[in-house]
Write a protein that holds these residues in place. Structure first.
Motif, PDB file in Angstrom:
ATOM      1  N   VAL A 128      -3.684   4.271  -1.753  1.00 48.07           N
ATOM      2  CA  VAL A 128      -4.594   4.700  -0.691  1.00 48.07           C
ATOM      3  C   VAL A 128      -4.842   6.202  -0.847  1.00 48.07           C
ATOM      4  O   VAL A 128      -3.898   6.986  -0.868  1.00 48.07           O
ATOM      5  N   PRO A 129      -6.098   6.623  -0.967  1.00 52.86           N
ATOM      6  CA  PRO A 129      -6.386   8.053  -1.138  1.00 52.86           C
ATOM      7  C   PRO A 129      -5.949   8.862   0.078  1.00 52.86           C
ATOM      8  O   PRO A 129      -5.937   8.366   1.203  1.00 52.86           O
ATOM      9  N   THR A 130      -5.599  10.095  -0.180  1.00 52.13           N
ATOM     10  CA  THR A 130      -5.162  10.999   0.889  1.00 52.13           C
ATOM     11  C   THR A 130      -5.953  12.293   0.831  1.00 52.13           C
ATOM     12  O   THR A 130      -6.452  12.691  -0.224  1.00 52.13           O
ATOM     13  N   HIS A 131      -6.030  12.941   1.978  1.00 48.52           N
ATOM     14  CA  HIS A 131      -6.667  14.251   2.084  1.00 48.52           C
ATOM     15  C   HIS A 131      -5.557  15.289   2.206  1.00 48.52           C
ATOM     16  O   HIS A 131      -4.541  15.046   2.865  1.00 48.52           O
ATOM     17  N   PRO A 132      -5.703  16.463   1.566  1.00 49.63           N
ATOM     18  CA  PRO A 132      -4.614  17.450   1.572  1.00 49.63           C
ATOM     19  C   PRO A 132      -4.259  18.004   2.945  1.00 49.63           C
ATOM     20  O   PRO A 132      -3.209  18.614   3.104  1.00 49.63           O
ATOM     21  N   VAL A 133      -5.103  17.784   3.944  1.00 48.02           N
ATOM     22  CA  VAL A 133      -4.799  18.231   5.301  1.00 48.02           C
ATOM     23  C   VAL A 133      -4.641  17.044   6.247  1.00 48.02           C
ATOM     24  O   VAL A 133      -3.666  16.942   6.996  1.00 48.02           O
ATOM     25  N   LYS A 178       0.733  -6.757   2.267  1.00 45.21           N
ATOM     26  CA  LYS A 178       1.853  -7.315   3.031  1.00 45.21           C
ATOM     27  C   LYS A 178       2.706  -6.240   3.707  1.00 45.21           C
ATOM     28  O   LYS A 178       3.416  -6.532   4.668  1.00 45.21           O
ATOM     29  N   ALA A 179       2.655  -5.012   3.192  1.00 37.96           N
ATOM     30  CA  ALA A 179       3.431  -3.910   3.781  1.00 37.96           C
ATOM     31  C   ALA A 179       2.850  -2.595   3.303  1.00 37.96           C
ATOM     32  O   ALA A 179       2.152  -2.534   2.283  1.00 37.96           O
ATOM     33  N   CYS A 180       3.135  -1.534   4.073  1.00 39.32           N
ATOM     34  CA  CYS A 180       2.735  -0.183   3.686  1.00 39.32           C
ATOM     35  C   CYS A 180       3.979   0.689   3.592  1.00 39.32           C
ATOM     36  O   CYS A 180       4.900   0.565   4.413  1.00 39.32           O
ATOM     37  N   LEU A 240      -7.551   6.405   6.587  1.00 40.76           N
ATOM     38  CA  LEU A 240      -7.389   5.204   7.412  1.00 40.76           C
ATOM     39  C   LEU A 240      -8.557   4.236   7.245  1.00 40.76           C
ATOM     40  O   LEU A 240      -8.366   3.015   7.353  1.00 40.76           O
ATOM     41  N   ASN A 241      -9.750   4.747   6.979  1.00 45.51           N
ATOM     42  CA  ASN A 241     -10.899   3.859   6.761  1.00 45.51           C
ATOM     43  C   ASN A 241     -10.711   3.029   5.498  1.00 45.51           C
ATOM     44  O   ASN A 241     -11.010   1.821   5.476  1.00 45.51           O
ATOM     45  N   PHE A 242     -10.246   3.673   4.439  1.00 42.33           N
ATOM     46  CA  PHE A 242      -9.966   2.962   3.197  1.00 42.33           C
ATOM     47  C   PHE A 242      -8.911   1.881   3.426  1.00 42.33           C
ATOM     48  O   PHE A 242      -9.048   0.740   2.994  1.00 42.33           O
ATOM     49  N   ALA A 244       0.842  -1.197   0.000  1.00 40.48           N
ATOM     50  CA  ALA A 244       0.000   0.000   0.000  1.00 40.48           C
ATOM     51  C   ALA A 244       0.874   1.242   0.000  1.00 40.48           C
ATOM     52  O   ALA A 244       1.829   1.341   0.786  1.00 40.48           O
ATOM     53  N   ILE A 245       0.577   2.167  -0.904  1.00 40.27           N
ATOM     54  CA  ILE A 245       1.243   3.472  -0.910  1.00 40.27           C
ATOM     55  C   ILE A 245       0.167   4.548  -0.961  1.00 40.27           C
ATOM     56  O   ILE A 245      -0.991   4.276  -1.282  1.00 40.27           O
ATOM     57  N   GLU A 246       0.547   5.783  -0.632  1.00 40.59           N
ATOM     58  CA  GLU A 246      -0.422   6.862  -0.678  1.00 40.59           C
ATOM     59  C   GLU A 246      -0.602   7.339  -2.113  1.00 40.59           C
ATOM     60  O   GLU A 246       0.225   7.064  -2.981  1.00 40.59           O
ATOM     61  N   SER A 247      -1.663   8.067  -2.353  1.00 39.67           N
ATOM     62  CA  SER A 247      -1.929   8.612  -3.679  1.00 39.67           C
ATOM     63  C   SER A 247      -2.467  10.028  -3.541  1.00 39.67           C
ATOM     64  O   SER A 247      -3.460  10.242  -2.846  1.00 39.67           O
TER      65      SER A 247
END
Length: 489
Positions: free
Chosen positions: A232-237, A255-257, A242-244, A209-212
């Motif tokens: 994994v979607p991110t919010h600009p602030v 297996k890893a983040c 975490l729910n996703f 998993a990586i951020e996007s």
């Protein structure tokens, strides 16, 4: 404007900074609005009970930050526009599922222009050479070689230079860590640390998993290791959703983040301490290792260094990676990881691939830490970057079309800008190259190129006439075509 007189103090420098900080807060809070005239230097002096020199220095401090401007024979005026510059990009809806990653031609092209001479590199999230303490680093290099019994000609210990590891462990105190030198493994930069950590906890075909959006170099790493990703979607602030992530872990068999929780590149968010703790607890529940890329952690604009996810780790599942590449000496290739329970695996991988780290540069950085030069340098660098961030932000809001949205980083090097949906960021990148300007198109920050109307601009170079000219040029390229009198465009 407040009428309260400050109690006189003997430290004039502290006093002018007090005045500047108060005015800074009023400008940010829009108590003082853009275009509003400020009291004259003499009036400010009388109002606050300070010397004319102190009042002048306070205004110069604000002028250097780009918050106010001096107009000839007229006085000082508020220049800053917080309403526009601190608007944040919209939250993007993310597709769900694991995907194979392949190198994109756009990434290759952007990489190629990182080192080309004659190009204004607004694409490079790194410090300008003028911001680095070259003379003091040279002195530390010479002293380290002189003090080394073998003149730094021998192989270093596999775990890394002992003096360097000791000071990295001390540095951890600022982010809430309680680390011993024996828990640190040095590497050739942060990328090598990330690769070692990924190899230690995954096998080809595993899902990470990586951020996007995410730093495009991560895609190269993951592709080279034969891994798949979930973005994994991110919010600009707020940062990582975490729910996703909680739903994706069992469904996608993650297996890893690999995340950048502190001043993420390119959005620039810093997750709150509460959310960092929740992230660590969530991953501990599923026994999923977290590779924490903390390369920007020391580049904070606030008063204190943000905590890391590693500081909440109770099971050794968080593997923190960092380096001095973004703060001190990119060319020295000095990085490290705190591998937690995976230390033996990391040491085995280092033995296979590099045997040991480069002795001279690692010894030099250890010496630089030891002399106290690092703390002084970082105070100056953080101040410079904060000022540059404000000046770039002000210029972009002034020169770009009014419908842009721009991130509000609390540290790091980059601004993430949302453009009109009709703009193709890669086409803009190609157009800008004609004028010898390099930016980072948004497409390269996702595996499927979804950020088509976003760009990343770095404020690592001190603001000057060349930078201003480049931002004006970008603004002209973004401007919609004007209609002719006959109505044709």
């Amino acid at each position: 404007m407040e009428n309260r007189t400050l109690t006189p103090v003997h430290d004039e420098d502290f006093l002018y900074l007090q005045i500047a900080d108060r005015l800074d807060s009023q400008i940010r809070g829009q108590l003082l609005k853009t275009g509003e005239k400020l009291p004259s230097v003499r009036a400010l002096s009388m109002e606050q009970g300070i010397s004319i020199s102190t009042a002048y220095k306070a205004y110069v401090q604000l002028e250097n930050k780009g918050l106010i401007e001096a107009r000839p024979k007229s006085g000082y005026y508020v220049r800053y526009t917080p309403a526009r510059s601190f608007d944040v990009p919209k939250r993007e809806k993310q597709p769900y599922g694991a995907k194979k990653i392949s190198l994109d031609e756009m990434i290759t092209r952007v990489y190629q222009n990182f080192t080309n001479d004659g190009i204004v590199k607004l694409s490079s999230a790194a410090p300008a050479l003028s911001l680095l303490p070259q003379a003091r680093l040279n002195k530390s290099m010479m002293e380290a070689i002189r003090l080394s019994p073998g003149g730094c000609l021998r192989y270093d210990h596999i775990q890394g230079n002992e003096n360097l590891r000791k000071h990295i462990a001390r540095l951890a105190f600022s982010w809430g860590g309680n680390i011993l030198a024996d828990e640190v493994v040095t590497t050739q930069g942060c990328i090598e640390a990330l690769v070692f950590c990924l190899r230690a906890v995954t096998q080809p075909g595993d899902v990470v998993a990586i951020e996007s959006p995410a730093y495009f170099g991560i895609f190269n790493i993951i592709q080279s290791l034969g891994l798949k990703i979930v973005e994994v979607p991110t919010h600009p602030v707020d940062g990582i959703n975490l729910n996703f992530l909680a739903k994706a872990i069992p469904e996608q068999q993650i297996k890893a983040c690999l995340f950048v929780p502190t001043f993420s590149n390119p959005i620039g968010y810093c997750m709150t301490n509460e959310n960092k703790k929740k992230l660590v607890e969530l991953l501990a529940k599923h026994q999923v290792p977290l590779i924490e890329d903390d390369i920007y952690g020391e580049l904070y604009f606030g008063k204190t260094r943000p905590r890391t996810c590693k500081s909440y780790d109770k099971e050794g599942l968080v593997m923190l990676c960092s380096s001095v590449s973004k703060s001190l000496a990119p060319g020295y290739r000095v990085g490290w990881c705190l591998p937690g329970k995976f230390k033996e695996q990391i040491l085995h991988l280092k033995l296979i691939h590099t045997i040991s780290s480069a002795s001279p540069t690692h010894a030099a950085i250890g010496h630089f830490f030891e002399t106290g030069r690092y703390d002084l340098h970082m105070r100056n660098l953080r101040k410079a970057l904060y000022t540059q961030c404000l000046r770039y932000t002000q210029a972009i809001t002034e020169f770009f079309p009014p419908d842009i949205k721009i991130s509000r980083p609390e540290g790091g090097y980059v601004l993430w800008i949302e453009l009109n949906k009709k703009i193709d960021a890669y086409e803009l990148y190609e157009q800008a190259l004609v004028f010898n300007i390099s930016i980072s198109p948004g497409q390269i920050f996702s595996a499927d190129g979804r950020f088509t109307n976003f760009i990343r601009i770095s404020f690592g170079m001190p603001y000057n006439d060349e930078i201003e000219k480049s931002l004006k040029t970008l603004g002209r390229l973004l401007a919609p075509p004007k209609s002719s009198p006959e109505g044709r465009t």
